[in-house]
Design a protein around this motif. Structure first.
Motif, PDB file in Angstrom:
ATOM      1  N   SER A  62       0.824  -1.210   0.000  1.00  0.00           N
ATOM      2  CA  SER A  62       0.000   0.000   0.000  1.00  0.00           C
ATOM      3  C   SER A  62       0.855   1.254   0.000  1.00  0.00           C
ATOM      4  O   SER A  62       0.627   2.184  -0.773  1.00  0.00           O
ATOM      5  N   ASN A  63       1.885   1.275   0.850  1.00  0.00           N
ATOM      6  CA  ASN A  63       2.733   2.459   0.947  1.00  0.00           C
ATOM      7  C   ASN A  63       3.506   2.709  -0.341  1.00  0.00           C
ATOM      8  O   ASN A  63       3.630   3.844  -0.805  1.00  0.00           O
ATOM      9  N   ALA A  64       4.043   1.646  -0.930  1.00  0.00           N
ATOM     10  CA  ALA A  64       4.818   1.801  -2.166  1.00  0.00           C
ATOM     11  C   ALA A  64       3.937   2.264  -3.306  1.00  0.00           C
ATOM     12  O   ALA A  64       4.318   3.110  -4.109  1.00  0.00           O
ATOM     13  N   ASN A  65       2.722   1.715  -3.398  1.00  0.00           N
ATOM     14  CA  ASN A  65       1.836   2.089  -4.487  1.00  0.00           C
ATOM     15  C   ASN A  65       1.310   3.504  -4.337  1.00  0.00           C
ATOM     16  O   ASN A  65       1.060   4.190  -5.324  1.00  0.00           O
ATOM     17  N   LYS A  66       1.143   3.957  -3.084  1.00  0.00           N
ATOM     18  CA  LYS A  66       0.693   5.333  -2.886  1.00  0.00           C
ATOM     19  C   LYS A  66       1.700   6.315  -3.460  1.00  0.00           C
ATOM     20  O   LYS A  66       1.336   7.360  -3.969  1.00  0.00           O
ATOM     21  N   GLU A  67       3.009   5.967  -3.397  1.00  0.00           N
ATOM     22  CA  GLU A  67       4.036   6.860  -3.923  1.00  0.00           C
ATOM     23  C   GLU A  67       3.861   7.064  -5.422  1.00  0.00           C
ATOM     24  O   GLU A  67       4.155   8.126  -5.956  1.00  0.00           O
ATOM     25  N   VAL A  68       3.403   6.026  -6.127  1.00  0.00           N
ATOM     26  CA  VAL A  68       3.166   6.141  -7.558  1.00  0.00           C
ATOM     27  C   VAL A  68       1.797   6.740  -7.834  1.00  0.00           C
ATOM     28  O   VAL A  68       1.637   7.629  -8.677  1.00  0.00           O
ATOM     29  N   ASP A  69       0.789   6.288  -7.113  1.00  0.00           N
ATOM     30  CA  ASP A  69      -0.583   6.694  -7.393  1.00  0.00           C
ATOM     31  C   ASP A  69      -0.869   8.146  -7.039  1.00  0.00           C
ATOM     32  O   ASP A  69      -1.873   8.702  -7.455  1.00  0.00           O
ATOM     33  N   ASN A  70       0.011   8.791  -6.249  1.00  0.00           N
ATOM     34  CA  ASN A  70      -0.178  10.200  -5.928  1.00  0.00           C
ATOM     35  C   ASN A  70      -0.028  11.088  -7.153  1.00  0.00           C
ATOM     36  O   ASN A  70      -0.420  12.241  -7.144  1.00  0.00           O
ATOM     37  N   TYR A  71       0.564  10.548  -8.221  1.00  0.00           N
ATOM     38  CA  TYR A  71       0.796  11.316  -9.429  1.00  0.00           C
ATOM     39  C   TYR A  71       0.045  10.674 -10.595  1.00  0.00           C
ATOM     40  O   TYR A  71      -0.097   9.466 -10.669  1.00  0.00           O
ATOM     41  N   ALA A  72      -0.414  11.524 -11.526  1.00  0.00           N
ATOM     42  CA  ALA A  72      -1.013  10.996 -12.745  1.00  0.00           C
ATOM     43  C   ALA A  72       0.071  10.286 -13.556  1.00  0.00           C
ATOM     44  O   ALA A  72       1.245  10.641 -13.504  1.00  0.00           O
ATOM     45  N   LYS A  73      -0.342   9.272 -14.310  1.00  0.00           N
ATOM     46  CA  LYS A  73       0.634   8.561 -15.126  1.00  0.00           C
ATOM     47  C   LYS A  73       1.196   9.481 -16.205  1.00  0.00           C
ATOM     48  O   LYS A  73       0.491  10.338 -16.734  1.00  0.00           O
ATOM     49  N   PRO A  74       2.462   9.295 -16.561  1.00  0.00           N
ATOM     50  CA  PRO A  74       3.044  10.136 -17.611  1.00  0.00           C
ATOM     51  C   PRO A  74       2.449   9.832 -18.982  1.00  0.00           C
ATOM     52  O   PRO A  74       2.047   8.704 -19.265  1.00  0.00           O
ATOM     53  N   VAL A  75       2.403  10.855 -19.823  1.00  0.00           N
ATOM     54  CA  VAL A  75       2.018  10.682 -21.225  1.00  0.00           C
ATOM     55  C   VAL A  75       3.267  10.224 -21.977  1.00  0.00           C
ATOM     56  O   VAL A  75       4.358  10.786 -21.799  1.00  0.00           O
ATOM     57  N   ILE A  76       3.133   9.202 -22.824  1.00  0.00           N
ATOM     58  CA  ILE A  76       4.303   8.565 -23.437  1.00  0.00           C
ATOM     59  C   ILE A  76       4.206   8.592 -24.962  1.00  0.00           C
ATOM     60  O   ILE A  76       3.151   8.333 -25.537  1.00  0.00           O
ATOM     61  N   MET A  77       5.320   8.891 -25.602  1.00  0.00           N
ATOM     62  CA  MET A  77       5.445   8.804 -27.054  1.00  0.00           C
ATOM     63  C   MET A  77       6.445   7.710 -27.396  1.00  0.00           C
ATOM     64  O   MET A  77       7.461   7.549 -26.712  1.00  0.00           O
ATOM     65  N   VAL A  78       6.168   6.950 -28.454  1.00  0.00           N
ATOM     66  CA  VAL A  78       7.035   5.856 -28.883  1.00  0.00           C
ATOM     67  C   VAL A  78       7.541   6.170 -30.287  1.00  0.00           C
ATOM     68  O   VAL A  78       6.751   6.538 -31.169  1.00  0.00           O
ATOM     69  N   ILE A  79       8.854   6.017 -30.496  1.00  0.00           N
ATOM     70  CA  ILE A  79       9.442   6.375 -31.789  1.00  0.00           C
ATOM     71  C   ILE A  79      10.654   5.482 -32.065  1.00  0.00           C
ATOM     72  O   ILE A  79      11.369   5.108 -31.130  1.00  0.00           O
ATOM     73  N   PRO A  80      10.899   5.100 -33.323  1.00  0.00           N
ATOM     74  CA  PRO A  80      12.072   4.266 -33.627  1.00  0.00           C
ATOM     75  C   PRO A  80      13.383   4.998 -33.378  1.00  0.00           C
ATOM     76  O   PRO A  80      13.456   6.222 -33.480  1.00  0.00           O
ATOM     77  N   GLU A  81      14.411   4.231 -33.062  1.00  0.00           N
ATOM     78  CA  GLU A  81      15.761   4.768 -32.961  1.00  0.00           C
ATOM     79  C   GLU A  81      16.203   5.249 -34.342  1.00  0.00           C
ATOM     80  O   GLU A  81      15.714   4.781 -35.372  1.00  0.00           O
ATOM     81  N   LYS A  82      17.132   6.218 -34.379  1.00  0.00           N
ATOM     82  CA  LYS A  82      17.671   6.684 -35.653  1.00  0.00           C
ATOM     83  C   LYS A  82      18.259   5.513 -36.423  1.00  0.00           C
ATOM     84  O   LYS A  82      18.946   4.664 -35.859  1.00  0.00           O
TER      85      LYS A  82
END
Length: 316
Positions: free
Chosen positions: A54-74
């Protein structure tokens, strides 16, 4: 597939090696919790108490999940990320594996493919640092992504598939995690099989890279929300006047925000990262407003471009 030789497609798709580590206490707790939550071995997980989970998950859940972009390597052949996505089915299959995982975990995903912002991204690439600036970095800022994941892959002569993922923070392009994964094709080397195996290898690597991203996300947001600020200096200043102006700007901004980190400072540009308290500053516009009011007694300012993570302005 009929118009592009199979071996050429394989040459388009290559891998680079990177690694990332993390010793921070908060990251360790977040990593441990997510490892156990994702584990299918319930007996192994049971050695941790519910309170610890519970304590560990609260540390993550206190923040909204990051928005992520996926792109190929050069690509080593000089082929752009967008060209790879539209012409190489192996590149596309790998991206699909990553995006499928993120969608299942309810992340907001940004895509360069099909974006109406391509011209805008290229323009920003020129405005910020010329054509040498990493397209993935600029695209993630323009498309309002917090994190971007670069990926690359390799298929050997026996069909053995390896995929490598590297995650970066969008504001600074800092590497925050990497993970590779492999799948044995067991002799199945048809294009369809290899696309399926690339997709599978990408999904296999994602749980580890996700833990690294979330551990960073919890830790770094303790300083505040990051905004990249680029000030283009257009006024006519002597050398001493310019240095005085730059010093005054950076010192006054450090008093207004949680943290200010200067990346580069030239006669024409101040490039910095501003950490703003999310309880005081809801978005980039509010951050810009404070910067403008702070700099106003020192010089004239003009807003050039604002996205979720990027503020480009003129100072004269």
């Amino acid at each position: 597939m009929k118009t592009i030789p199979f071996l050429l497609l394989l040459l388009f798709f290559f891998v680079q090696t990177a690694c990332a580590g993390d010793n921070d206490a908060i990251r360790k707790r977040a990593n441990k919790a997510y490892s156990e939550l994702d584990s299918k071995d319930k007996k192994k997980a049971s050695k941790y108490s519910k309170a610890e989970y519970s304590n560990a998950n609260k540390e993550v859940d206190n923040y909204a999940k990051p928005v992520i972009m996926v792109i190929p390597e050069k690509n080593g052949s000089g082929i752009s990320a967008l060209q790879q996505l539209t012409s190489n089915p192996f590149v596309k299959a790998t991206m699909d594996g990553i995006n499928d995982y993120l969608a299942d975990k309810h992340y907001e995903i940004k895509s360069l493919e099909g974006s109406s912002e391509i011209d805008h991204i290229v323009q920003l690439q020129n405005d910020i640092a010329g054509n040498d600036e990493d397209l993935a970095y600029i695209a993630s800022l323009t498309l309002n992504a917090d994190i971007f994941i670069k990926y690359s892959g390799r298929i050997d002569s026996k069909g053995f598939v390896t995929v490598e993922l590297k995650a970066y923070e969008s504001t600074t392009a800092r590497l925050i995690g990497s993970q590779s994964s492999s799948v044995d094709s067991h002799g199945r080397t048809s294009p369809v099989d290899q696309q399926a195996n690339l997709k599978s290898a990408a999904k296999k690597a994602m749980p580890s890279i996700e833990k690294q991203i979330l551990a960073y996300w919890v830790d770094d947001l303790n300083f505040g929300t990051q905004y990249k600020v680029v000030m283009n200096i257009t006024g006519s200043y002597g050398d001493s006047e310019l240095e005085d102006l730059q010093d005054q700007i950076t010192l006054t901004l450090k008093k207004q925000f949680s943290k200010v980190k200067v990346n580069t400072m030239t006669a024409k540009t101040i490039d910095m990262v501003v950490y703003a308290d999310p309880l005081k500053y809801e978005d980039a516009n509010e951050v810009y407003r404070t910067i403008r009011q702070t700099v106003k007694p020192l010089a004239e300012t003009k807003k050039l471009n604002i996205t979720k993570k990027l503020i480009v302005m003129e100072v004269k």
